[in-house]
Design an enzyme around this catalytic site. Structure first.
Site, short mmCIF file in Angstrom:
data_model
loop_
_atom_site.label_atom_id
_atom_site.label_comp_id
_atom_site.label_asym_id
_atom_site.label_seq_id
_atom_site.Cartn_x
_atom_site.Cartn_y
_atom_site.Cartn_z
N SER A 158 0.87 -1.19 0.00
CA SER A 158 0.00 0.00 0.00
C SER A 158 0.90 1.23 0.00
O SER A 158 2.06 1.14 0.42
CB SER A 158 -0.87 -0.02 1.26
OG SER A 158 -1.47 1.24 1.46
N TYR A 171 -2.24 -0.92 10.19
CA TYR A 171 -2.34 -1.22 8.75
C TYR A 171 -1.07 -0.75 8.04
O TYR A 171 -0.45 -1.50 7.29
CB TYR A 171 -3.59 -0.54 8.17
CG TYR A 171 -3.78 -0.77 6.70
CD1 TYR A 171 -4.41 -1.92 6.24
CD2 TYR A 171 -3.33 0.14 5.75
CE1 TYR A 171 -4.58 -2.15 4.87
CE2 TYR A 171 -3.51 -0.07 4.40
CZ TYR A 171 -4.14 -1.21 3.96
OH TYR A 171 -4.31 -1.43 2.62
P1 NDP Z 1 -11.76 -6.00 0.60
O1 NDP Z 1 -12.14 -5.60 1.98
O2 NDP Z 1 -12.72 -5.81 -0.51
O3 NDP Z 1 -11.27 -7.50 0.57
C1 NDP Z 1 -10.43 -8.01 1.58
C2 NDP Z 1 -10.47 -9.51 1.51
O4 NDP Z 1 -9.66 -10.02 2.58
C3 NDP Z 1 -11.87 -10.06 1.68
O5 NDP Z 1 -12.06 -11.13 0.78
C4 NDP Z 1 -11.87 -10.53 3.12
O6 NDP Z 1 -12.75 -11.61 3.38
C5 NDP Z 1 -10.43 -11.01 3.24
N1 NDP Z 1 -10.05 -11.12 4.64
C6 NDP Z 1 -10.01 -10.14 5.57
N2 NDP Z 1 -9.69 -10.66 6.77
C7 NDP Z 1 -9.52 -12.00 6.58
C8 NDP Z 1 -9.20 -13.08 7.44
N3 NDP Z 1 -9.01 -12.91 8.77
N4 NDP Z 1 -9.11 -14.32 6.93
C9 NDP Z 1 -9.33 -14.53 5.61
N5 NDP Z 1 -9.65 -13.55 4.76
C10 NDP Z 1 -9.75 -12.30 5.24
O7 NDP Z 1 -10.41 -5.17 0.33
P2 NDP Z 1 -9.56 -4.93 -1.00
O8 NDP Z 1 -9.94 -5.84 -2.07
O9 NDP Z 1 -9.54 -3.48 -1.21
O10 NDP Z 1 -8.10 -5.30 -0.45
C11 NDP Z 1 -7.28 -6.30 -0.99
C12 NDP Z 1 -5.85 -5.99 -0.64
O11 NDP Z 1 -5.45 -4.77 -1.28
C13 NDP Z 1 -5.60 -5.77 0.86
O12 NDP Z 1 -4.37 -6.36 1.22
C14 NDP Z 1 -5.53 -4.27 0.99
O13 NDP Z 1 -4.75 -3.88 2.09
C15 NDP Z 1 -4.86 -3.90 -0.33
N6 NDP Z 1 -5.04 -2.52 -0.76
C16 NDP Z 1 -6.27 -2.07 -1.21
C17 NDP Z 1 -6.42 -0.77 -1.65
C18 NDP Z 1 -7.73 -0.25 -2.12
O14 NDP Z 1 -7.83 0.96 -2.46
N7 NDP Z 1 -8.78 -1.05 -2.22
C19 NDP Z 1 -5.27 0.18 -1.68
C20 NDP Z 1 -4.04 -0.40 -1.18
C21 NDP Z 1 -3.95 -1.70 -0.77
P3 NDP Z 1 -14.32 -11.37 3.63
O15 NDP Z 1 -14.87 -10.92 2.31
O16 NDP Z 1 -14.79 -12.71 4.04
O17 NDP Z 1 -14.41 -10.31 4.68
#
Ligand code: NDP
Length: 253
Positions: A158, A171
């Site tokens: 990020s 985070y």
């Molecule tokens: P979302 O919240 O849409 O998706 C996150 C995913 O992680 C979900 O599928 C969620 O599962 C899963 N997850 C969270 N906690 C757990 C856990 N304890 N065990 C298993 N699965 C888990 O976020 P994004 O798609 O935006 O994020 C994806 C990645 O990109 C992350 O690492 C985030 O930090 C990174 N990121 C995103 C940005 C953005 O602008 N969107 C910018 C920079 C980085 P569930 O659906 O079941 O909750």
């Protein structure tokens, strides 16, 4: 740190044919888009995540699109431990023989609050899901990745993992740690294996996490997860052979 991009990358339709790729957080947001995109380019995707109905919906979507049949792996990264990941590694080896790709995508946002107010249990959860689980999963899966003729590990970073920003708490710290884990691992793997490891910063992307972090923002101003897939495909596929220990931006400035 040099940040790389590949804005003009155009994947071939069969880029990931016959590859086995595990995606964490495959049920939503960027992980869901990556799972669909990898399958559309020929990969068999192991859909890992904590919410089974979401994983099943991705499974159904891939099947409806005529992709290779995915495998489901329900797991809560906050609760899973060494033994669970060893069991997973054994199952992958038995079913597929080797693993070509590992996308560490799942992540927890935690609190947006000053360090002075940050809750210790939230801190621990964010570090467990965003860092420790990635270490444990990587360590367990490395032997089965080394069996592949070409293998790629992709960590999700990020902007706040490269330059700290107020109120991003655990985070931001977890994303600095992710960049560090990737660099250490990539150097260790360089001489001895065909496994590469790189980091990707998705940039502002239209997902649930982004909406939680920026509740006042109009999501229509953001790129969709589908739009940022070219960099993911480049780093997962054979065109990135020889690239390791690098940090990429999926959205060039
Ligand atoms: P979302 O919240 O849409 O998706 C996150 C995913 O992680 C979900 O599928 C969620 O599962 C899963 N997850 C969270 N906690 C757990 C856990 N304890 N065990 C298993 N699965 C888990 O976020 P994004 O798609 O935006 O994020 C994806 C990645 O990109 C992350 O690492 C985030 O930090 C990174 N990121 C995103 C940005 C953005 O602008 N969107 C910018 C920079 C980085 P569930 O659906 O079941 O909750």
């Amino acid at each position: 740190m040099d940040i790389l991009t590949c804005p003009d990358y155009q994947p071939t339709p069969a880029l990931l044919k016959d590859r086995i790729i595990l995606v964490t957080g495959a049920g939503d947001g960027i992980g869901r888009a990556a799972s669909h995109s990898f399958a559309a380019h020929g990969a068999t995707v192991i859909l890992a995540g904590r919410t089974l109905p979401k994983l099943e919906a991705v499974y159904d979507g891939i099947m409806a699109a005529g992709g290779p049949e995915p495998t489901l792996y329900p797991v809560d990264l906050d609760g899973a431990g060494e033994a669970d990941y060893q069991t997973l590694a054994g199952a992958i080896e038995e079913q597929f023989g080797a693993l070509n790709g590992l996308l560490h995508n799942a992540g927890e946002l935690g609190q947006r609050t000053p360090i002075a107010n940050y809750k210790a249990d939230t801190w621990e959860k964010v570090m467990k899901v965003n860092v420790t689980a990635q270490f444990l999963l990587t360590r367990a899966l490395l032997p089965v990745m080394e069996k592949a003729s070409d293998a790629s590990i992709l960590f999700t970073s990020s902007g706040v993992g490269r330059r700290g920003r107020a109120f991003w708490g655990a985070y931001a710290v977890s994303k600095f740690a992710t960049e560090g884990l990737c660099q250490v691992l990539a150097q260790e793997l360089e001489e001895t294996t065909r496994v590469r490891a790189n980091c990707i910063n998705p940039g502002a992307t239209r997902t649930r996490m982004r909406a939680a972090a920026y509740p006042g923002e109009d999501p229509r101003t953001l790129k969709t997860p589908e739009e940022i897939m070219p960099t993911y495909l480049f780093l997962m596929g054979p065109d990135s052979q020889g690239v390791s220990g690098k940090s990429f931006d999926a959205q060039p400035k």
